[in-house]
Design an enzyme around this catalytic site. Structure first.
Site, PDB file in Angstrom:
ATOM      1  N   ASN A 268       0.854  -1.191   0.000  1.00 38.65           N
ATOM      2  CA  ASN A 268       0.000   0.000   0.000  1.00 38.65           C
ATOM      3  C   ASN A 268       0.888   1.238   0.000  1.00 38.65           C
ATOM      4  OD1 ASN A 268      -2.210  -1.876   0.737  1.00 38.65           O
ATOM      5  ND2 ASN A 268      -1.117  -1.910   2.682  1.00 38.65           N
ATOM      6  N   HIS A 300      11.563  -5.354  -1.044  1.00 38.95           N
ATOM      7  CA  HIS A 300      10.596  -5.715  -2.094  1.00 38.95           C
ATOM      8  C   HIS A 300       9.416  -4.737  -2.094  1.00 38.95           C
ATOM      9  CE1 HIS A 300       8.257  -8.794  -4.491  1.00 38.95           C
ATOM     10  NE2 HIS A 300       7.260  -8.106  -3.958  1.00 38.95           N
ATOM     11  N   GLU A 301       8.846  -4.503  -0.932  1.00 34.64           N
ATOM     12  CA  GLU A 301       7.677  -3.607  -0.859  1.00 34.64           C
ATOM     13  C   GLU A 301       8.068  -2.182  -1.235  1.00 34.64           C
ATOM     14  OE1 GLU A 301       4.926  -5.192  -0.640  1.00 34.64           O
ATOM     15  OE2 GLU A 301       5.980  -7.036  -0.116  1.00 34.64           O
ATOM     16  N   HIS A 304       8.148  -1.588  -4.871  1.00 36.85           N
ATOM     17  CA  HIS A 304       6.812  -1.438  -5.449  1.00 36.85           C
ATOM     18  C   HIS A 304       6.298   0.008  -5.410  1.00 36.85           C
ATOM     19  CE1 HIS A 304       5.322  -5.388  -6.456  1.00 36.85           C
ATOM     20  NE2 HIS A 304       5.420  -5.878  -5.250  1.00 36.85           N
TER      21      HIS A 304
HETATM   22 ZN   LIG Z   1       5.233  -7.779  -4.318  1.00 38.58          ZN
END
Ligand SMILES: [Zn+2]
Length: 855
Positions: A268, A300-301, A304
């Protein structure tokens, strides 16, 4: 009309959303005003909503028109259709809705999570998880990634609580006994990225990255576990700003650990949510593996925030690019942060997992057409993340790191705040590299499987040939073959030749069935897939293989990893003899790389699942024969200045010896060390402690079980809790295993973990029969209790039920119950099970004979 795609005659651009969650009644009330553009005159508006009661719907425009609508819910299509008494003219309108809903316990939509404080009292947190299509469970919305909009969230909460959403709080006031928090407008983004978390939350101090404050949040009492996750959050955010050449798109970044969370984490924008094990960790008490997990998931997040959040796939078929890219970037960021972790070598383990599934007839292309969003659920797998990241790494290595980065920058700049597809990234990379990217990539992305590259010498030529690698000659039970006969790939191959004391690297694009490379007369050895980044397997002709093995020390760790991994796969596929593979493992007694050991140990585990019970002690003796020399060299105690990977290897080897190798001396010493450790008398290296716990469970009795159960309940870090939890699946006595099975359903184990514990029990040779009976009996209860993907994850354990009787029973059960996990998931489990049973049928006798010499 397409039941999965909303009509496009009314399009939202902004949501003013107010929610009032009540943690006492487990309900919430909401009001929202959605600014929409009506493109063609209509008397109805259609959007997504499910498990919500919409109590009011009105629409207004700036020309003073105001209409009351009648909402009708359609639970099957998860839609609401609001009918108005007259037509809405094209132009801008404001749709106002009032609704109510429940804070569910299924870990999706707007849900409740609980935890106990030190006094044993239970507290609740309300949290959200929307990807892929669950925002519609929290508020009515156009719940497709291409309907990007601005979100202005207001939360009215109990004044004793705290709330976090995607952006900073811009206003706070009291209103009728409630604390009302207004959050800043978000950037234009997709509904699945909206988030809010409400509870008694605590945060670290913030660290600024450019202008954005970065904090870690958790439930009370756990802040001491936040420092490591915070550090990698800040470091990786800076790394990505530099790599992408674009500032972080949010106004702040909060990372929140949620006690109940179905996935690992969720990107998010500005409010990333995590399960606790993926964010909170005590750096001094954690093993390398546990720290690497936190670092990976956080990076990783963060990756994003740009790739996924700023630029988003147009539809769910693009999930693969989203996840593959974030996985690739996660490794890149961690490798830059801690080069001593040699993250690209460890990535070989992930690539190997993808090569297993992609070696099935029931594999799928990385990208495939997705009509229903639930088909995209089956995309959250090893092919999307690990194969996807592997082929991106292969492309990056082929184009060059700088050219690849330039293409990514151009792609993000061009599509910021909007949506894009795979073709858009290829176009940007093509422009940056002046290469026809689709020519190279289409075979890897849109076709299933991968090649086996065979290498042999013919005179002064090295001959490389390619064919698709599969474990079984035919698909299971007359299923349609995937892919086409004679399928070929464009394989970027790197070869290192060793001749007359010098080594040289050759690059070539293997496109045809065969390629020939001239080699020197003085050739000593050839390494195909030099550097180890290629997504293919290599099979050397025996004479070439012997040359490689004789010079093992000249190979990089990732090349040794691939050598063992490919040799094992080729043996499992029946393309080489199993006993030759077992001979090969004897050449690795001096190995010191933990990744190479991980593939060796995994292959021993696989053999343990197919070996006759009478031969199990002899297999244990083989494991001791292979592993003990390396462990003896390392010893039980870490040496000053020893690197983290070596410490972790010590733990891995001890665990293999004490469990699979059933080494009595190791079990005794593990008990001594553990006793000294818990008595506070002796510090045990954090990389060794998880291994001691696993060994003691394997060798344990009922008293040990009760002790570990107590320690699971009293654990003070998420990692400690996990170690003892999974240890409960590692005992061997049926009465203890029955207890653990019962705990996967009686509420003692969080539902986020229960399916994984059940899976662990299915894969244990001591528990599998019991576990399979339990799963069959309790299937419906598991389906009711576990979160969305719980059953699918648990059922993966059937791949270990590798006896002909169990295999028959597994087929009968799934057929009778008409089980479907979406996509090809079940077919993949069943094919993996067949491969194990086929290996047993084909090589069982030879294996038994081979093992006879070990005792
Ligand atoms: Zn992911």
């Amino acid at each position: 009309m397409d039941p999965y795609r909303l009509p496009r005659h009314v399009v939202p651009s902004r949501y003013d959303l107010r929610l009032e969650p009540d943690l006492a009644t487990l309900t919430f009330r909401g009001e929202e005003t959605v600014a929409v553009t009506v493109a063609e005159a209509t008397d109805e508006v259609v959007f997504n909503a499910v498990e919500l009661a919409i109590t009011e719907a009105t629409i207004q425009n700036d020309r003073g028109e105001s209409l009351r609508g009648v909402p009708a819910m359609d639970e099957a299509t998860e839609r609401c259709r609001v009918a108005f008494p007259s037509r809405l003219a094209p132009g801008g309108w404001r749709l106002s809705l009032a609704f109510t809903g429940r804070l569910n316990d299924k870990l999706r939509g707007f849900y409740r999570s609980s935890y106990k404080d030190a006094s044993g009292a239970t507290h609740l947190v309300a949290a959200t998880q929307f990807e892929a299509t669950d925002a519609r469970r929290a508020f009515p919305c156009w719940d497709e990634p291409a309907f990007k909009a601005v979100f202005a969230v207001t939360l009215a909460i109990d004044p004793a609580l705290t709330a976090v959403s995607n952006t900073s709080v811009v206003a706070e006031r009291r209103e009728g006994g409630k604390k009302v928090l207004a959050f800043a407008d978000t950037i234009r983004m997709s509904t699945y990225l909206v988030a809010f978390v409400v509870g008694e939350l605590e945060a670290t101090d913030s660290v600024l990255v450019r202008r954005a404050p970065v904090r870690v949040w958790c439930v009370p009492g756990k802040l001491r576990l936040a420092a490591f996750g915070h550090a990698i959050a800040v470091t990786s955010l800076r790394f990505f700003e530099a790599y992408y050449g674009l500032p972080y798109p949010g106004d702040k970044l909060d990372l929140l650990a949620i006690p109940d969370f179905a996935a690992g984490a969720m990107e998010n924008l500005g409010a990333i949510t995590f399960r606790e094990t993926a964010l909170l960790v005590d750096e001094r008490a954690a093993s390398h593996t546990e720290l690497e997990r936190v670092a990976d998931v956080v990076a990783h997040e963060n990756a994003h925030m740009w790739f996924g959040d700023l630029v988003t796939m147009s539809w769910w078929n693009g999930i693969w690019l989203n996840e593959a890219f974030a996985t690739f970037m996660e490794i890149l960021a961690i490798d830059a942060w801690k080069p001593e972790w040699r993250r690209w070598v460890t990535f070989g383990v992930s690539r190997a997992a993808a090569l297993v599934v992609d070696g099935l007839h029931s594999t799928r292309p990385i990208e495939f057409p997705v009509r229903a969003p639930r088909d995209a659920d089956a995309m959250f797998d090893v092919l999307t993340y690990e194969k996807g990241a592997s082929v991106l790494r292969m492309l990056e290595q082929y184009l060059g790191a700088d050219v690849f980065r330039d293409g990514v920058r151009a792609y993000l700049t061009q599509h910021a705040y909007a949506n894009a597809d795979t073709g858009d990234l290829w176009a940007a990379l093509g422009k940056a590299s002046r290469q026809p990217i689709p020519d190279v990539m289409d075979g890897w992305i849109f076709k299933p499987g991968y090649p086996l590259v065979s290498a042999r010498l013919e005179g002064r030529e090295l001959v490389l040939s390619q064919q698709r690698f599969t474990y079984l000659p035919e698909p299971l039970d007359g299923a349609e073959p995937s892919g086409e006969p004679g399928q070929r790939w464009r394989v970027p191959v790197q070869i290192r030749t060793q001749a007359g004391g010098t080594s040289s690297v050759t690059r070539l694009m293997l496109s045809a069935a065969e390629a020939r490379v001239p080699v020197a007369e003085t050739l000593d050895a050839v390494v195909v897939n030099e550097g180890g980044h290629g997504f293919y397997r290599v099979r050397y002709a025996p004479e070439l293989l012997e040359r490689v093995i004789r010079r093992l020390d000249d190979l990089a760790p990732i090349e040794r990893f691939n050598l063992v991994n490919d040799a094992w796969a080729v043996a499992v596929a029946g393309l080489a003899s199993l006993t030759d593979y077992l001979d090969l493992t004897a050449r690795f007694r001096g190995e010191r790389d933990r990744n190479v050991w991980s593939v060796l140990i995994a292959s021993f585990h696989a053999l343990n699942r197919i070996v006759e019970p009478a031969d199990r002690p002899r297999l244990a003796a083989l494991v001791r024969d292979r592993v003990a020399p390396a462990f003896a060299e390392l010893g039980w105690t870490a040496r000053p200045g020893e690197d983290e990977l070596t410490r972790q290897l010590r733990g891995d080897l001890a665990r293999a010896l004490g469990t699979l190798g059933d080494d009595r001396a190791v079990q005794q010493e593990a008990a001594n060390l553990y006793a000294a450790h818990v008595a506070g008398g002796r510090e045990v290296d954090p990389n060794l402690l998880p291994a001691l716990i696993a060994i003691l469970a394997h060798a344990g009795d009922p008293a040990r079980y009760d002790e570990f159960l107590r320690r699971f309940r009293a654990a003070t870090t998420p990692q400690e809790e996990q170690r003892y939890l999974y240890a409960l699946a590692g005992f061997r006595q049926p009465e203890l295993l029955r207890q653990t099975l019962a705990r996967t359903l009686n509420g003692e184990i969080r539902t986020q973990d229960a399916s994984f514990v059940a899976r662990a029990l299915l894969t244990s040779v001591y528990a599998r029969e019991l576990a399979w009976d339990f799963v069959k009996t309790n299937w419906d209860a598991m389906e009711r209790q576990y979160p969305k993907h719980g059953l699918r994850r648990m059922a993966e354990g059937v791949v270990a039920l590798a006896t002909p009787e169990l295999e028959r029973d597994v087929h009968a059960f799934f057929r009778e119950r008409k089980i479907d996990f979406g996509g090809k998931t079940l077919a993949q489990y069943l094919e993996q099970l067949r491969i194990a049973v086929a290996l047993r049928a084909r090589d069982g006798v030879a294996l038994s004979k081979y093992l006879a010499r070990f005792r």
